[in-house]
Design a protein around this motif. Structure first.
Motif, PDB file in Angstrom:
ATOM      1  N   THR A  42       0.138 -42.619 -29.354  1.00 58.18           N
ATOM      2  CA  THR A  42       0.395 -41.248 -29.764  1.00 58.18           C
ATOM      3  C   THR A  42      -0.878 -40.444 -29.497  1.00 58.18           C
ATOM      4  OG1 THR A  42      -0.421 -41.552 -32.012  1.00 58.18           O
ATOM      5  CG2 THR A  42       1.930 -42.041 -31.630  1.00 58.18           C
ATOM      6  N   GLY A  43      -0.757 -39.132 -29.542  1.00 57.34           N
ATOM      7  CA  GLY A  43      -1.941 -38.294 -29.372  1.00 57.34           C
ATOM      8  C   GLY A  43      -2.982 -38.574 -30.439  1.00 57.34           C
ATOM      9  N   ALA A  44      -2.532 -38.762 -31.678  1.00 58.25           N
ATOM     10  CA  ALA A  44      -3.466 -39.042 -32.781  1.00 58.25           C
ATOM     11  C   ALA A  44      -4.177 -40.376 -32.562  1.00 58.25           C
ATOM     12  CB  ALA A  44      -2.734 -39.038 -34.119  1.00 58.25           C
ATOM     13  N   GLN A  45      -3.447 -41.393 -32.104  1.00 55.55           N
ATOM     14  CA  GLN A  45      -4.077 -42.685 -31.831  1.00 55.55           C
ATOM     15  C   GLN A  45      -5.115 -42.552 -30.719  1.00 55.55           C
ATOM     16  OE1 GLN A  45      -0.536 -44.906 -30.919  1.00 55.55           O
ATOM     17  NE2 GLN A  45      -0.410 -45.802 -32.981  1.00 55.55           N
ATOM     18  N   ALA A  46      -4.779 -41.792 -29.685  1.00 51.38           N
ATOM     19  CA  ALA A  46      -5.703 -41.609 -28.564  1.00 51.38           C
ATOM     20  C   ALA A  46      -6.946 -40.859 -29.007  1.00 51.38           C
ATOM     21  CB  ALA A  46      -5.001 -40.872 -27.422  1.00 51.38           C
ATOM     22  N   ARG A  47      -6.792 -39.820 -29.825  1.00 48.45           N
ATOM     23  CA  ARG A  47      -7.949 -39.056 -30.299  1.00 48.45           C
ATOM     24  C   ARG A  47      -8.857 -39.934 -31.160  1.00 48.45           C
ATOM     25  NH1 ARG A  47      -3.989 -35.274 -30.103  1.00 48.45           N
ATOM     26  NH2 ARG A  47      -3.354 -35.458 -32.271  1.00 48.45           N
ATOM     27  N   LEU A  48      -8.260 -40.727 -32.056  1.00 50.03           N
ATOM     28  CA  LEU A  48      -9.042 -41.617 -32.904  1.00 50.03           C
ATOM     29  C   LEU A  48      -9.786 -42.645 -32.050  1.00 50.03           C
ATOM     30  CD1 LEU A  48      -8.210 -42.980 -36.334  1.00 50.03           C
ATOM     31  CD2 LEU A  48      -8.878 -44.596 -34.591  1.00 50.03           C
ATOM     32  N   GLY A  75      -3.395 -45.806 -41.478  1.00 53.26           N
ATOM     33  CA  GLY A  75      -2.209 -46.229 -40.717  1.00 53.26           C
ATOM     34  C   GLY A  75      -2.467 -46.263 -39.220  1.00 53.26           C
ATOM     35  N   ILE A  76      -3.174 -45.254 -38.721  1.00 55.94           N
ATOM     36  CA  ILE A  76      -3.487 -45.211 -37.289  1.00 55.94           C
ATOM     37  C   ILE A  76      -4.387 -46.379 -36.919  1.00 55.94           C
ATOM     38  CG2 ILE A  76      -4.623 -43.884 -35.464  1.00 55.94           C
ATOM     39  CD1 ILE A  76      -3.797 -41.325 -37.061  1.00 55.94           C
ATOM     40  N   VAL A  77      -5.407 -46.631 -37.744  1.00 49.82           N
ATOM     41  CA  VAL A  77      -6.323 -47.751 -37.481  1.00 49.82           C
ATOM     42  C   VAL A  77      -5.554 -49.069 -37.539  1.00 49.82           C
ATOM     43  CG1 VAL A  77      -8.326 -49.033 -38.364  1.00 49.82           C
ATOM     44  CG2 VAL A  77      -8.426 -46.538 -38.167  1.00 49.82           C
ATOM     45  N   ASP A  78      -4.657 -49.212 -38.505  1.00 50.33           N
ATOM     46  CA  ASP A  78      -3.848 -50.442 -38.603  1.00 50.33           C
ATOM     47  C   ASP A  78      -3.097 -50.702 -37.294  1.00 50.33           C
ATOM     48  OD1 ASP A  78      -4.627 -50.862 -41.240  1.00 50.33           O
ATOM     49  OD2 ASP A  78      -2.753 -50.088 -42.103  1.00 50.33           O
ATOM     50  N   ARG A  79      -2.455 -49.653 -36.756  1.00 48.84           N
ATOM     51  CA  ARG A  79      -1.664 -49.823 -35.532  1.00 48.84           C
ATOM     52  C   ARG A  79      -2.558 -50.143 -34.324  1.00 48.84           C
ATOM     53  NH1 ARG A  79       1.115 -46.364 -38.657  1.00 48.84           N
ATOM     54  NH2 ARG A  79       0.266 -44.403 -37.897  1.00 48.84           N
ATOM     55  N   LEU A  80      -3.712 -49.485 -34.247  1.00 48.83           N
ATOM     56  CA  LEU A  80      -4.634 -49.767 -33.136  1.00 48.83           C
ATOM     57  C   LEU A  80      -5.262 -51.149 -33.272  1.00 48.83           C
ATOM     58  CD1 LEU A  80      -6.352 -46.279 -32.762  1.00 48.83           C
ATOM     59  CD2 LEU A  80      -4.675 -47.320 -31.219  1.00 48.83           C
ATOM     60  N   GLU A  81      -5.516 -51.556 -34.512  1.00 45.01           N
ATOM     61  CA  GLU A  81      -6.068 -52.892 -34.755  1.00 45.01           C
ATOM     62  C   GLU A  81      -5.062 -53.965 -34.341  1.00 45.01           C
ATOM     63  OE1 GLU A  81      -8.814 -54.831 -38.206  1.00 45.01           O
ATOM     64  OE2 GLU A  81      -7.004 -53.803 -38.884  1.00 45.01           O
ATOM     65  N   ALA A  82      -3.794 -53.735 -34.626  1.00 44.10           N
ATOM     66  CA  ALA A  82      -2.748 -54.699 -34.258  1.00 44.10           C
ATOM     67  C   ALA A  82      -2.663 -54.872 -32.735  1.00 44.10           C
ATOM     68  CB  ALA A  82      -1.397 -54.253 -34.811  1.00 44.10           C
ATOM     69  N   ARG A  83      -3.052 -53.844 -32.005  1.00 44.58           N
ATOM     70  CA  ARG A  83      -3.030 -53.909 -30.532  1.00 44.58           C
ATOM     71  C   ARG A  83      -4.351 -54.397 -29.950  1.00 44.58           C
ATOM     72  NH1 ARG A  83      -0.531 -48.701 -27.864  1.00 44.58           N
ATOM     73  NH2 ARG A  83      -1.269 -49.902 -26.088  1.00 44.58           N
ATOM     74  N   GLY A  84      -5.329 -54.683 -30.796  1.00 48.90           N
ATOM     75  CA  GLY A  84      -6.617 -55.188 -30.328  1.00 48.90           C
ATOM     76  C   GLY A  84      -7.531 -54.114 -29.772  1.00 48.90           C
ATOM     77  N   LEU A  85      -7.261 -52.841 -30.094  1.00 48.57           N
ATOM     78  CA  LEU A  85      -8.072 -51.743 -29.579  1.00 48.57           C
ATOM     79  C   LEU A  85      -9.166 -51.312 -30.553  1.00 48.57           C
ATOM     80  CD1 LEU A  85      -5.177 -49.595 -28.060  1.00 48.57           C
ATOM     81  CD2 LEU A  85      -6.704 -51.178 -26.858  1.00 48.57           C
TER      82      LEU A  85
END
Length: 154
Positions: A42-48, A75-85
């Motif tokens: 998402t845009g928010a995930q990319a910005r973070l 929540g955004i960090v959780d989703r990015l962490e799950a993807r290994g980013l």
């Protein structure tokens, strides 16, 4: 004794510049959303992720920079962490605080996102270096900062 200044209506040139800035912002966000979608973000995930590719940050600081609630950042960090980013790590200055940090893969993804922003990059490349330096100075002046950003020289 000074007299209070009257609030002046913006002149036509100022109004046009404001409209142009708005159009630039809208196009940049659209381009950013498209680049993010190309990475299933998402845009928010990319910005973070972009922020964390520069330096690890506590959740509260991320929330301030993204202008959202800390719970949304979690929540955004959780989703990015799950993807290994992204990963969480203790803050060396205060081990009670957790920092969010981009992983190597997260930094590569953030770099790829920046490289895929076509809207601003192509027109800017057509400007002479002096013009880009002048534009950078004007934008910093509008933002009230003299800080050198990433890749800023001179």
């Amino acid at each position: 004794m000074s007299t209070p200044q009257k609030t002046r209506r913006p002149d036509p040139l100022t109004l046009e510049v404001v409209e142009l800035i708005g159009e630039v912002v809208a196009r940049f966000h659209q381009d950013y959303e498209e680049a993010a979608a190309g990475h299933s973000l998402t845009g928010a995930q990319a910005r973070l992720l972009s922020l964390l590719s520069l330096e690890p940050m506590p959740m509260r600081k991320l929330a301030v920079k993204l202008k959202c609630e800390p719970s949304n950042v979690t929540g955004i960090v959780d989703r990015l962490e799950a993807r290994g980013l992204v990963e969480r790590r203790p803050d060396p200055a205060d081990r009670r605080v957790k920092l969010a940090a981009a992983t190597d893969e997260g930094r590569r993804t953030a770099k790829h996102l920046r490289e895929n922003l076509r809207f601003a990059r192509e027109p800017l490349a057509g400007l002479a270096e002096e013009e880009r330096l002048a534009l950078r100075g004007l934008l910093r002046g509008m933002l009230g900062t003299d800080e050198a950003g990433p890749g800023a020289a001179g």
